[in-house]
Write a protein that holds these residues in place. Sequence first.
Motif, PDB file in Angstrom:
ATOM      1  N   THR A  32       0.831  -1.202   0.000  1.00  0.00           N
ATOM      2  CA  THR A  32       0.000   0.000   0.000  1.00  0.00           C
ATOM      3  C   THR A  32       0.863   1.248   0.000  1.00  0.00           C
ATOM      4  OG1 THR A  32      -1.738  -1.150   1.209  1.00  0.00           O
ATOM      5  CG2 THR A  32      -1.811   1.252   1.241  1.00  0.00           C
ATOM      6  N   VAL A  33       1.880   1.266   0.836  1.00  0.00           N
ATOM      7  CA  VAL A  33       2.749   2.431   0.955  1.00  0.00           C
ATOM      8  C   VAL A  33       3.533   2.671  -0.339  1.00  0.00           C
ATOM      9  CG1 VAL A  33       4.849   3.215   2.128  1.00  0.00           C
ATOM     10  CG2 VAL A  33       2.926   2.394   3.456  1.00  0.00           C
ATOM     11  N   ASN A  34       3.899   1.599  -1.030  1.00  0.00           N
ATOM     12  CA  ASN A  34       4.708   1.718  -2.240  1.00  0.00           C
ATOM     13  C   ASN A  34       3.893   1.866  -3.519  1.00  0.00           C
ATOM     14  OD1 ASN A  34       7.173   1.565  -0.896  1.00  0.00           O
ATOM     15  ND2 ASN A  34       7.072  -0.659  -0.853  1.00  0.00           N
ATOM     16  N   PHE A  35       2.563   1.805  -3.420  1.00  0.00           N
ATOM     17  CA  PHE A  35       1.726   1.892  -4.611  1.00  0.00           C
ATOM     18  C   PHE A  35       1.792   3.300  -5.209  1.00  0.00           C
ATOM     19  CE2 PHE A  35      -2.302   2.744  -6.763  1.00  0.00           C
ATOM     20  CZ  PHE A  35      -2.333   1.696  -7.666  1.00  0.00           C
ATOM     21  N   LYS A  36       1.995   3.362  -6.511  1.00  0.00           N
ATOM     22  CA  LYS A  36       2.019   4.643  -7.224  1.00  0.00           C
ATOM     23  C   LYS A  36       0.842   4.670  -8.199  1.00  0.00           C
ATOM     24  CE  LYS A  36       6.095   5.836  -5.640  1.00  0.00           C
ATOM     25  NZ  LYS A  36       6.016   6.015  -4.230  1.00  0.00           N
ATOM     26  N   ASP A  47      -6.119  11.300  -4.352  1.00  0.00           N
ATOM     27  CA  ASP A  47      -6.518  11.551  -2.964  1.00  0.00           C
ATOM     28  C   ASP A  47      -6.803  10.246  -2.224  1.00  0.00           C
ATOM     29  OD1 ASP A  47      -6.248  14.258  -3.392  1.00  0.00           O
ATOM     30  OD2 ASP A  47      -8.412  14.633  -3.575  1.00  0.00           O
ATOM     31  N   HIS A  48      -7.471   9.327  -2.891  1.00  0.00           N
ATOM     32  CA  HIS A  48      -7.769   8.023  -2.290  1.00  0.00           C
ATOM     33  C   HIS A  48      -6.466   7.284  -1.969  1.00  0.00           C
ATOM     34  CE1 HIS A  48      -9.800   4.295  -1.363  1.00  0.00           C
ATOM     35  NE2 HIS A  48      -9.077   3.673  -2.271  1.00  0.00           N
ATOM     36  N   ASN A  49      -5.508   7.345  -2.888  1.00  0.00           N
ATOM     37  CA  ASN A  49      -4.218   6.697  -2.663  1.00  0.00           C
ATOM     38  C   ASN A  49      -3.502   7.321  -1.462  1.00  0.00           C
ATOM     39  OD1 ASN A  49      -2.070   4.871  -3.416  1.00  0.00           O
ATOM     40  ND2 ASN A  49      -0.954   6.691  -4.075  1.00  0.00           N
ATOM     41  N   GLU A  50      -3.552   8.633  -1.338  1.00  0.00           N
ATOM     42  CA  GLU A  50      -2.930   9.310  -0.195  1.00  0.00           C
ATOM     43  C   GLU A  50      -3.590   8.884   1.120  1.00  0.00           C
ATOM     44  OE1 GLU A  50      -0.210  11.394   0.124  1.00  0.00           O
ATOM     45  OE2 GLU A  50       0.135  10.690  -1.924  1.00  0.00           O
ATOM     46  N   MET A  52      -5.073   6.030   1.671  1.00  0.00           N
ATOM     47  CA  MET A  52      -4.660   4.648   1.919  1.00  0.00           C
ATOM     48  C   MET A  52      -3.246   4.591   2.497  1.00  0.00           C
ATOM     49  SD  MET A  52      -7.052   2.496   1.257  1.00  0.00           S
ATOM     50  CE  MET A  52      -6.195   0.965   1.068  1.00  0.00           C
ATOM     51  N   ILE A  53      -2.357   5.430   1.973  1.00  0.00           N
ATOM     52  CA  ILE A  53      -0.981   5.466   2.480  1.00  0.00           C
ATOM     53  C   ILE A  53      -0.970   5.914   3.934  1.00  0.00           C
ATOM     54  CG2 ILE A  53       1.234   6.682   2.292  1.00  0.00           C
ATOM     55  CD1 ILE A  53       0.858   6.574  -0.770  1.00  0.00           C
ATOM     56  N   ARG A  54      -1.732   6.956   4.254  1.00  0.00           N
ATOM     57  CA  ARG A  54      -1.787   7.438   5.638  1.00  0.00           C
ATOM     58  C   ARG A  54      -2.362   6.363   6.564  1.00  0.00           C
ATOM     59  NH1 ARG A  54      -0.701  12.334   7.007  1.00  0.00           N
ATOM     60  NH2 ARG A  54      -2.160  12.441   8.734  1.00  0.00           N
ATOM     61  N   SER A  55      -3.374   5.649   6.097  1.00  0.00           N
ATOM     62  CA  SER A  55      -3.971   4.579   6.886  1.00  0.00           C
ATOM     63  C   SER A  55      -2.955   3.461   7.139  1.00  0.00           C
ATOM     64  CB  SER A  55      -5.201   4.045   6.156  1.00  0.00           C
ATOM     65  OG  SER A  55      -5.759   2.964   6.844  1.00  0.00           O
ATOM     66  N   ALA A  56      -2.223   3.087   6.106  1.00  0.00           N
ATOM     67  CA  ALA A  56      -1.203   2.037   6.249  1.00  0.00           C
ATOM     68  C   ALA A  56      -0.095   2.496   7.197  1.00  0.00           C
ATOM     69  CB  ALA A  56      -0.620   1.675   4.890  1.00  0.00           C
ATOM     70  N   LEU A  57       0.285   3.761   7.105  1.00  0.00           N
ATOM     71  CA  LEU A  57       1.331   4.275   7.992  1.00  0.00           C
ATOM     72  C   LEU A  57       0.870   4.303   9.450  1.00  0.00           C
ATOM     73  CD1 LEU A  57       2.874   7.125   5.801  1.00  0.00           C
ATOM     74  CD2 LEU A  57       3.941   4.953   6.433  1.00  0.00           C
TER      75      LEU A  57
END
Length: 98
Positions: A32-36, A47-50, A52-57
């Motif tokens: 999730t963190v590495n998804f581009k 925005d959705h990807n951001e 998801m990254i914050r959630s994973a972090l």
Amino acid sequence: MPCHLILSKLADKCPSAVLAVLDSLVEPPQKTVNFKPKQDAVKQEVDHNEDMIRSALRAIASLNRISGGDCNLKFKSLMSEISKSPMLWDKYYSIRNE
């Protein structure tokens, strides 16, 4: 995102159980963190990807609070990867201090 929340709660409530299966828990947040997103992605997708990254972090920060987690090689590698990326490290640091 619900899975990240569940993982965070489990890390806080049952750290020994989470620590026992930490190897298998590292890969999904790492992906999730590495998804581009694609170059032609619309703002909503970005925005959705951001989010998801914050959630994973957040989930990673919860896992990092477990004592003994730093002995796991996969988790150590993930934390090293995050610390080497200035963008991810800034996000992680702000989430950790929330």
